[in-house]
Scaffold this motif. Structure first.
Motif, mmCIF file in Angstrom:
data_model
loop_
_atom_site.group_PDB
_atom_site.id
_atom_site.type_symbol
_atom_site.label_atom_id
_atom_site.label_comp_id
_atom_site.label_asym_id
_atom_site.label_seq_id
_atom_site.Cartn_x
_atom_site.Cartn_y
_atom_site.Cartn_z
ATOM 1 N N THR A 87 -50.311 10.167 65.704
ATOM 2 C CA THR A 87 -50.298 9.107 64.706
ATOM 3 C C THR A 87 -48.844 8.776 64.391
ATOM 4 O O THR A 87 -48.068 9.661 64.039
ATOM 5 C CB THR A 87 -51.026 9.542 63.422
ATOM 6 N N PHE A 88 -48.472 7.526 64.546
ATOM 7 C CA PHE A 88 -47.091 7.141 64.280
ATOM 8 C C PHE A 88 -47.068 5.949 63.332
ATOM 9 O O PHE A 88 -48.069 5.252 63.149
ATOM 10 C CB PHE A 88 -46.363 6.811 65.590
ATOM 11 N N TYR A 89 -45.905 5.714 62.744
ATOM 12 C CA TYR A 89 -45.747 4.643 61.756
ATOM 13 C C TYR A 89 -44.816 3.542 62.245
ATOM 14 O O TYR A 89 -44.878 2.419 61.789
ATOM 15 C CB TYR A 89 -45.186 5.236 60.463
ATOM 16 N N ARG A 90 -43.945 3.905 63.180
ATOM 17 C CA ARG A 90 -42.981 2.940 63.724
ATOM 18 C C ARG A 90 -42.741 3.257 65.190
ATOM 19 O O ARG A 90 -42.632 4.425 65.566
ATOM 20 C CB ARG A 90 -41.667 2.988 62.947
ATOM 21 N N LEU A 91 -42.650 2.212 66.015
ATOM 22 C CA LEU A 91 -42.256 2.386 67.401
ATOM 23 C C LEU A 91 -41.074 1.469 67.698
ATOM 24 O O LEU A 91 -41.094 0.286 67.339
ATOM 25 C CB LEU A 91 -43.402 2.073 68.361
ATOM 26 N N VAL A 92 -40.063 2.039 68.329
ATOM 27 C CA VAL A 92 -38.867 1.290 68.723
ATOM 28 C C VAL A 92 -38.785 1.281 70.242
ATOM 29 O O VAL A 92 -38.776 2.350 70.859
ATOM 30 C CB VAL A 92 -37.588 1.925 68.133
ATOM 31 N N TYR A 93 -38.746 0.091 70.833
ATOM 32 C CA TYR A 93 -38.553 0.006 72.286
ATOM 33 C C TYR A 93 -37.086 -0.289 72.536
ATOM 34 O O TYR A 93 -36.617 -1.411 72.353
ATOM 35 C CB TYR A 93 -39.424 -1.078 72.910
ATOM 36 N N SER A 94 -36.352 0.750 72.979
ATOM 37 C CA SER A 94 -34.916 0.640 73.190
ATOM 38 C C SER A 94 -34.528 0.863 74.643
ATOM 39 O O SER A 94 -33.339 0.922 74.964
ATOM 40 C CB SER A 94 -34.176 1.651 72.295
ATOM 41 N N ALA A 95 -35.511 0.989 75.530
ATOM 42 C CA ALA A 95 -35.217 1.208 76.943
ATOM 43 C C ALA A 95 -34.685 -0.078 77.567
ATOM 44 O O ALA A 95 -35.059 -1.186 77.157
ATOM 45 C CB ALA A 95 -36.471 1.664 77.681
ATOM 46 N N GLY A 96 -33.813 0.080 78.547
ATOM 47 C CA GLY A 96 -33.267 -1.098 79.205
ATOM 48 C C GLY A 96 -32.595 -0.752 80.519
ATOM 49 O O GLY A 96 -32.183 0.385 80.750
ATOM 50 N N SER A 97 -32.507 -1.745 81.390
ATOM 51 C CA SER A 97 -31.829 -1.591 82.678
ATOM 52 C C SER A 97 -30.944 -2.804 82.880
ATOM 53 O O SER A 97 -31.353 -3.939 82.594
ATOM 54 C CB SER A 97 -32.854 -1.483 83.811
ATOM 55 N N TYR A 98 -29.713 -2.565 83.379
ATOM 56 C CA TYR A 98 -28.745 -3.659 83.523
ATOM 57 C C TYR A 98 -28.016 -3.576 84.847
ATOM 58 O O TYR A 98 -27.586 -2.493 85.271
ATOM 59 C CB TYR A 98 -27.727 -3.606 82.384
ATOM 60 N N THR A 99 -27.883 -4.712 85.490
ATOM 61 C CA THR A 99 -27.034 -4.876 86.663
ATOM 62 C C THR A 99 -26.180 -6.114 86.445
ATOM 63 O O THR A 99 -26.694 -7.158 86.023
ATOM 64 C CB THR A 99 -27.876 -5.052 87.941
ATOM 65 N N ASN A 100 -24.888 -6.002 86.687
ATOM 66 C CA ASN A 100 -23.985 -7.140 86.500
ATOM 67 C C ASN A 100 -24.165 -8.128 87.651
ATOM 68 O O ASN A 100 -23.553 -8.001 88.705
ATOM 69 C CB ASN A 100 -22.535 -6.673 86.419
ATOM 70 N N LEU A 106 -27.716 -9.452 93.322
ATOM 71 C CA LEU A 106 -28.871 -8.679 92.885
ATOM 72 C C LEU A 106 -29.706 -8.265 94.094
ATOM 73 O O LEU A 106 -30.161 -9.111 94.860
ATOM 74 C CB LEU A 106 -29.709 -9.511 91.919
ATOM 75 N N ASN A 107 -29.897 -6.954 94.256
ATOM 76 C CA ASN A 107 -30.717 -6.481 95.378
ATOM 77 C C ASN A 107 -32.143 -6.215 94.912
ATOM 78 O O ASN A 107 -32.454 -6.288 93.714
ATOM 79 C CB ASN A 107 -30.100 -5.239 96.028
ATOM 80 N N ALA A 108 -33.003 -5.878 95.857
ATOM 81 C CA ALA A 108 -34.425 -5.698 95.552
ATOM 82 C C ALA A 108 -34.660 -4.528 94.608
ATOM 83 O O ALA A 108 -35.514 -4.597 93.720
ATOM 84 C CB ALA A 108 -35.209 -5.504 96.853
ATOM 85 N N VAL A 109 -33.904 -3.435 94.791
ATOM 86 C CA VAL A 109 -34.097 -2.244 93.958
ATOM 87 C C VAL A 109 -33.737 -2.537 92.510
ATOM 88 O O VAL A 109 -34.507 -2.241 91.583
ATOM 89 C CB VAL A 109 -33.260 -1.070 94.499
ATOM 90 N N ASP A 110 -32.553 -3.140 92.292
ATOM 91 C CA ASP A 110 -32.114 -3.441 90.930
ATOM 92 C C ASP A 110 -33.014 -4.490 90.280
ATOM 93 O O ASP A 110 -33.320 -4.413 89.089
ATOM 94 C CB ASP A 110 -30.668 -3.933 90.938
ATOM 95 N N SER A 111 -33.435 -5.477 91.074
ATOM 96 C CA SER A 111 -34.322 -6.514 90.547
ATOM 97 C C SER A 111 -35.640 -5.926 90.066
ATOM 98 O O SER A 111 -36.113 -6.225 88.961
ATOM 99 C CB SER A 111 -34.587 -7.562 91.638
ATOM 100 N N THR A 112 -36.232 -5.075 90.877
ATOM 101 C CA THR A 112 -37.509 -4.448 90.534
ATOM 102 C C THR A 112 -37.367 -3.582 89.294
ATOM 103 O O THR A 112 -38.226 -3.599 88.397
ATOM 104 C CB THR A 112 -38.027 -3.606 91.713
ATOM 105 N N ARG A 113 -36.279 -2.816 89.228
ATOM 106 C CA ARG A 113 -36.067 -1.906 88.099
ATOM 107 C C ARG A 113 -35.858 -2.677 86.788
ATOM 108 O O ARG A 113 -36.444 -2.341 85.759
ATOM 109 C CB ARG A 113 -34.874 -1.002 88.374
ATOM 110 N N MET A 114 -35.022 -3.712 86.828
ATOM 111 C CA MET A 114 -34.781 -4.481 85.612
ATOM 112 C C MET A 114 -36.050 -5.146 85.102
ATOM 113 O O MET A 114 -36.338 -5.138 83.899
ATOM 114 C CB MET A 114 -33.691 -5.526 85.847
ATOM 115 N N LEU A 115 -36.802 -5.742 86.009
ATOM 116 C CA LEU A 115 -38.034 -6.402 85.593
ATOM 117 C C LEU A 115 -39.031 -5.394 85.035
ATOM 118 O O LEU A 115 -39.704 -5.664 84.030
ATOM 119 C CB LEU A 115 -38.646 -7.147 86.784
#
Length: 275
Positions: A87-100, A106-115
């Motif tokens: 049972t929780f009261y708050r959820l924070v979604y702070s996960a992220g992936s970044y490629t410059n 942008l390659n296939a691996v980075d594209s798939t991961r970011m999406l």
């Protein structure tokens, strides 16, 4: 496969609310976890890096840690089903992936991961969390803890509306739009949803992307200042908090520029093929 710290100590306040922070093993996510812990909340964090999880287990024994690969939709689904016992009261979604994408193609691996992390897993987690919060009775004093809440940590890159946006910026913009839709849909349930679009935060991840020093980034702020902005946005129930202030003014100004002109300017400034 998921990992739960088996010897986690429980906070001394048995009647405290519980916050789950997805992407909470480093950076702003970990800073928010520590802040909630200092406020007396039960805290669980979700990450994928075994070393980061092990370090949290050593340094912060009251924080419960989980391991999940958010790029694996089936694993994430299984993990969320197991997490439904909490049972929780708050959820924070702070996960992220970044490629410059302005520096490298942008390659296939980075594209798939970011999406997967910036959009697909976010939507999966937010749907699960919203259903859980709708079913759970509210047993805490809202004057002290606020309403049950979902917090979306996006990026200021997603607050700028222009055609020549990177995949990272487009996925973050989609996160902001999704959070806004959930905010409207969950209003009848008295559940608040807040989007966060921050500028540069002086995290280890950002320093790693800049040869160990990110001090040259415009209007960069510390994680402590970022936490203050996030918590103030939650307290004020701000739909989309854009900070720091200077970056917010810049975004408002750029969004008022005609799209064709903005597109041309950004193409000339950012396109790696023009360098």
């Amino acid at each position: 496969m998921t990992y739960l710290k088996p010897n986690a100590l429980k906070p001394t306040t048995a009647d405290a609310p519980h916050v789950i922070i997805v992407g909470g093993t480093s950076g702003l996510g970990l800073a928010l976890a520590r802040h909630h812990q200092q406020l007396g909340w039960h805290v669980s964090v979700v990450g994928h890096d075994r070393q980061k999880i092990a370090q949290i287990n050593r340094q912060y024994p009251h924080i419960i840690t989980y391991r999940c690969d958010l790029t694996d939709r089936a694993q994430t689904h299984e993990f969320l089903q197991r997490l439904s016992a909490i049972t929780f009261y708050r959820l924070v979604y702070s996960a992220g992936s970044y490629t410059n994408e302005r520096v490298q193609t942008l390659n296939a691996v980075d594209s798939t991961r970011m999406l997967a992390i910036n959009l697909q897993a976010f939507e999966q987690v937010f749907w699960w969390a919203s259903e859980r919060l709708k079913q759970q009775p509210t047993s805490f004093d809202m004057r002290q803890y606020g309403k049950p809440s979902l917090i979306c940590i996006a990026s200021i890159a997603g607050a700028l509306d222009y055609p020549y946006a990177s995949l990272y910026a487009k996925s973050k913009r989609a996160m902001i739009a999704t959070a806004s839709a959930y905010r409207l849909a969950l209003r009848p349930y008295d559940i608040q949803v807040n989007g966060i679009a921050s500028g540069y935060i002086d995290t280890q991840a950002l320093r790693d992307l800049n040869d160990g020093d990110a001090s040259h980034k415009p209007f960069i702020i510390s994680t402590q200042i970022a936490v203050q902005h996030v918590m103030q946005a939650i307290a004020d129930d701000t739909e989309l908090a854009i900070f720091p202030r200077a970056m917010r003014y810049i975004i408002y100004t750029l969004n008022s520029v005609p799209k064709p002109l903005l597109d041309w300017v950004l193409r000339s400034q950012l396109d790696k093929n023009n360098k």
